[in-house]
Design a protein around this motif. Sequence first.
Motif, PDB file in Angstrom:
ATOM      1  N   ILE A  49       0.861  -1.407   0.256  1.00  0.00           N
ATOM      2  CA  ILE A  49       0.023   0.050  -0.053  1.00  0.00           C
ATOM      3  C   ILE A  49       0.930   1.468  -0.026  1.00  0.00           C
ATOM      4  O   ILE A  49       1.821   1.337   0.735  1.00  0.00           O
ATOM      5  CB  ILE A  49      -1.090   0.076   1.192  1.00  0.00           C
ATOM      6  CG1 ILE A  49      -2.073  -1.191   1.147  1.00  0.00           C
ATOM      7  CG2 ILE A  49      -1.711   1.270   1.522  1.00  0.00           C
ATOM      8  CD1 ILE A  49      -3.006  -1.160   2.238  1.00  0.00           C
ATOM      9  N   GLU A  50       0.695   2.253  -0.971  1.00  0.00           N
ATOM     10  CA  GLU A  50       1.267   3.378  -0.979  1.00  0.00           C
ATOM     11  C   GLU A  50       0.080   4.596  -0.672  1.00  0.00           C
ATOM     12  O   GLU A  50      -0.550   4.684  -1.385  1.00  0.00           O
ATOM     13  CB  GLU A  50       2.046   3.640  -2.212  1.00  0.00           C
ATOM     14  CG  GLU A  50       2.750   4.972  -2.377  1.00  0.00           C
ATOM     15  CD  GLU A  50       3.314   5.527  -3.636  1.00  0.00           C
ATOM     16  OE1 GLU A  50       3.632   6.538  -3.757  1.00  0.00           O
ATOM     17  OE2 GLU A  50       3.152   4.583  -4.638  1.00  0.00           O
ATOM     18  N   VAL A  51       0.596   5.416   0.356  1.00  0.00           N
ATOM     19  CA  VAL A  51      -0.369   6.590   0.615  1.00  0.00           C
ATOM     20  C   VAL A  51       0.267   7.857   0.030  1.00  0.00           C
ATOM     21  O   VAL A  51       1.459   8.103   0.231  1.00  0.00           O
ATOM     22  CB  VAL A  51      -0.472   6.657   2.071  1.00  0.00           C
ATOM     23  CG1 VAL A  51      -1.187   7.853   2.579  1.00  0.00           C
ATOM     24  CG2 VAL A  51      -1.157   5.346   2.850  1.00  0.00           C
ATOM     25  N   GLY A  52      -0.595   8.615  -0.513  1.00  0.00           N
ATOM     26  CA  GLY A  52      -0.141   9.783  -1.066  1.00  0.00           C
ATOM     27  C   GLY A  52       0.866   9.571  -2.191  1.00  0.00           C
ATOM     28  O   GLY A  52       2.045  10.428  -1.972  1.00  0.00           O
ATOM     29  N   PRO A  53       0.398   8.942  -3.314  1.00  0.00           N
ATOM     30  CA  PRO A  53       1.640   8.889  -4.441  1.00  0.00           C
ATOM     31  C   PRO A  53       1.675   9.968  -5.184  1.00  0.00           C
ATOM     32  O   PRO A  53       2.759  10.206  -5.787  1.00  0.00           O
ATOM     33  CB  PRO A  53       0.937   7.783  -5.162  1.00  0.00           C
ATOM     34  CG  PRO A  53      -0.667   7.951  -4.596  1.00  0.00           C
ATOM     35  CD  PRO A  53      -0.569   8.167  -3.356  1.00  0.00           C
ATOM     36  N   GLY A  54       0.901  11.018  -5.215  1.00  0.00           N
ATOM     37  CA  GLY A  54       1.045  12.155  -6.149  1.00  0.00           C
ATOM     38  C   GLY A  54       1.110  11.820  -7.567  1.00  0.00           C
ATOM     39  O   GLY A  54       0.297  11.023  -8.004  1.00  0.00           O
ATOM     40  N   PRO A  55       2.217  12.399  -8.154  1.00  0.00           N
ATOM     41  CA  PRO A  55       2.184  12.156  -9.387  1.00  0.00           C
ATOM     42  C   PRO A  55       3.127  10.652  -9.711  1.00  0.00           C
ATOM     43  O   PRO A  55       3.064  10.254 -10.907  1.00  0.00           O
ATOM     44  CB  PRO A  55       3.428  13.136  -9.990  1.00  0.00           C
ATOM     45  CG  PRO A  55       4.171  13.432  -8.614  1.00  0.00           C
ATOM     46  CD  PRO A  55       3.322  13.176  -7.705  1.00  0.00           C
ATOM     47  N   PRO A  77      -7.827  14.461  -5.815  1.00  0.00           N
ATOM     48  CA  PRO A  77      -8.301  13.909  -7.111  1.00  0.00           C
ATOM     49  C   PRO A  77      -7.763  14.184  -8.369  1.00  0.00           C
ATOM     50  O   PRO A  77      -7.842  13.598  -9.402  1.00  0.00           O
ATOM     51  CB  PRO A  77      -9.928  14.549  -7.056  1.00  0.00           C
ATOM     52  CG  PRO A  77      -9.696  15.594  -6.125  1.00  0.00           C
ATOM     53  CD  PRO A  77      -8.620  15.478  -5.304  1.00  0.00           C
ATOM     54  N   ARG A  78      -6.971  15.395  -8.226  1.00  0.00           N
ATOM     55  CA  ARG A  78      -6.173  15.725  -9.488  1.00  0.00           C
ATOM     56  C   ARG A  78      -5.038  14.555 -10.026  1.00  0.00           C
ATOM     57  O   ARG A  78      -4.904  14.620 -11.172  1.00  0.00           O
ATOM     58  CB  ARG A  78      -5.262  17.094  -9.088  1.00  0.00           C
ATOM     59  CG  ARG A  78      -6.237  18.270  -8.577  1.00  0.00           C
ATOM     60  CD  ARG A  78      -5.185  19.426  -8.494  1.00  0.00           C
ATOM     61  NE  ARG A  78      -4.233  19.160  -7.333  1.00  0.00           N
ATOM     62  CZ  ARG A  78      -3.053  19.667  -7.346  1.00  0.00           C
ATOM     63  NH1 ARG A  78      -2.754  20.671  -8.040  1.00  0.00           N
ATOM     64  NH2 ARG A  78      -2.273  19.343  -6.172  1.00  0.00           N
ATOM     65  N   PHE A  79      -4.729  13.848  -9.274  1.00  0.00           N
ATOM     66  CA  PHE A  79      -3.902  12.881  -9.337  1.00  0.00           C
ATOM     67  C   PHE A  79      -4.268  11.488 -10.094  1.00  0.00           C
ATOM     68  O   PHE A  79      -3.456  10.843 -10.679  1.00  0.00           O
ATOM     69  CB  PHE A  79      -2.797  12.541  -8.448  1.00  0.00           C
ATOM     70  CG  PHE A  79      -1.854  13.640  -8.103  1.00  0.00           C
ATOM     71  CD1 PHE A  79      -0.948  14.324  -8.962  1.00  0.00           C
ATOM     72  CD2 PHE A  79      -2.257  14.467  -7.058  1.00  0.00           C
ATOM     73  CE1 PHE A  79      -0.078  15.366  -8.599  1.00  0.00           C
ATOM     74  CE2 PHE A  79      -1.312  15.831  -6.720  1.00  0.00           C
ATOM     75  CZ  PHE A  79      -0.216  16.054  -7.538  1.00  0.00           C
ATOM     76  N   ILE A  80      -5.608  11.229  -9.975  1.00  0.00           N
ATOM     77  CA  ILE A  80      -6.266   9.919  -9.953  1.00  0.00           C
ATOM     78  C   ILE A  80      -5.763   9.639 -11.616  1.00  0.00           C
ATOM     79  O   ILE A  80      -5.497   8.568 -11.965  1.00  0.00           O
ATOM     80  CB  ILE A  80      -7.544   9.891  -9.737  1.00  0.00           C
ATOM     81  CG1 ILE A  80      -7.911  10.122  -8.116  1.00  0.00           C
ATOM     82  CG2 ILE A  80      -8.097   8.690 -10.032  1.00  0.00           C
ATOM     83  CD1 ILE A  80      -7.154   9.051  -7.411  1.00  0.00           C
ATOM     84  N   ILE A  95      -5.989   1.787  -7.517  1.00  0.00           N
ATOM     85  CA  ILE A  95      -6.108   3.132  -7.090  1.00  0.00           C
ATOM     86  C   ILE A  95      -7.474   3.475  -6.388  1.00  0.00           C
ATOM     87  O   ILE A  95      -8.652   3.237  -6.742  1.00  0.00           O
ATOM     88  CB  ILE A  95      -6.131   4.180  -8.239  1.00  0.00           C
ATOM     89  CG1 ILE A  95      -5.003   3.843  -9.095  1.00  0.00           C
ATOM     90  CG2 ILE A  95      -6.058   5.524  -7.948  1.00  0.00           C
ATOM     91  CD1 ILE A  95      -4.846   4.749 -10.478  1.00  0.00           C
ATOM     92  N   VAL A  96      -7.240   3.947  -5.232  1.00  0.00           N
ATOM     93  CA  VAL A  96      -8.496   4.212  -4.161  1.00  0.00           C
ATOM     94  C   VAL A  96      -8.257   5.725  -3.811  1.00  0.00           C
ATOM     95  O   VAL A  96      -7.304   6.326  -3.499  1.00  0.00           O
ATOM     96  CB  VAL A  96      -8.342   3.450  -2.623  1.00  0.00           C
ATOM     97  CG1 VAL A  96      -9.325   3.904  -1.784  1.00  0.00           C
ATOM     98  CG2 VAL A  96      -8.328   1.927  -3.199  1.00  0.00           C
ATOM     99  N   GLU A  97      -9.382   6.332  -4.139  1.00  0.00           N
ATOM    100  CA  GLU A  97      -9.457   7.996  -4.019  1.00  0.00           C
ATOM    101  C   GLU A  97     -10.035   8.135  -2.476  1.00  0.00           C
ATOM    102  O   GLU A  97     -11.177   7.634  -2.263  1.00  0.00           O
ATOM    103  CB  GLU A  97     -10.345   8.741  -4.801  1.00  0.00           C
ATOM    104  CG  GLU A  97     -10.362  10.168  -4.872  1.00  0.00           C
ATOM    105  CD  GLU A  97     -11.021  10.968  -5.895  1.00  0.00           C
ATOM    106  OE1 GLU A  97     -11.616  12.143  -5.408  1.00  0.00           O
ATOM    107  OE2 GLU A  97     -11.528  10.345  -6.818  1.00  0.00           O
ATOM    108  N   GLY A  98      -9.158   8.695  -1.569  1.00  0.00           N
ATOM    109  CA  GLY A  98      -9.766   8.698  -0.282  1.00  0.00           C
ATOM    110  C   GLY A  98      -8.693   9.019   0.818  1.00  0.00           C
ATOM    111  O   GLY A  98      -7.563   9.419   0.393  1.00  0.00           O
TER     112      GLY A  98
END
Length: 270
Positions: A49-55, A77-80, A95-98
Amino acid sequence: MTALPSLRETLDAHGLMAKKSFGQHFLLDLNVTRKIVRLAGPFDGRAVIEVGPGPGGLTRALMESDAGRVILVEKDPRFIPLLSELDDGSGRLTIVEGDALHVQEAALVTGPTHLVSNLPYNVGTPLLIKWLTGPWRPHALTLMFQKEVAERIVAQPGQSAYGRLAVIAQTVAEARLAMHLPAAAFTPPPKVASAVVHLVPRSDVPEPSVLKRLEQVTAAAFGQRRKMLRSSLKSLGGADLCDRAGIDPDARAETVDPAGFVRLAEASIL
């Protein structure tokens, strides 16, 4: 993965910049992210699990690794859409948006799972406490923090950085500093340096009730760290509590090792 454009090109193409309100600082050097993944592994097919992957700098390195699955938790959500471009069609990427503070990891993955993240600075400590003391426990954690926070996690009794975070982290896991990074390694550069901490949960973790009380005991003790424990722990039993735990009531919090604080927590439940 080699056919992908560079991270900087991808950010420019999507018109994306770091948000200060999210504590974002991007690690774009793939040589550095690959080194972090090597420090975290081998994964031997286990999930990560990676949290806050950004780009996705760290994500790219994880997708190159032997991880069985890579689960991303991204609040912005900009990075999804950008992260979706890293899906290689193998079914390994989710990918989990949250908000990671509220995500139930057990609902995302089963079996031994690694956590590997360049954590957003503004939520790094609460996330660590959640993973160390909550009902879901990772197989291992390789996490980047501000250097000051990293030093607090691994600090030993008697050191100025020793406090609540060190006691809780070291009660639950073996913790070590694995890597230092200067501010210049990030875009935009933060005002402080960073460091990677590697933690492996212990097999003899105290019961949840003891961990909960440990948080209360350490809050009281280090909230008044200049005072003797007989005074700082007065609301929890003071000198009597210390006697039951076999701790000198005239000691100060910074001199008591994690095992001593566990005894204080256990004695306060009796």
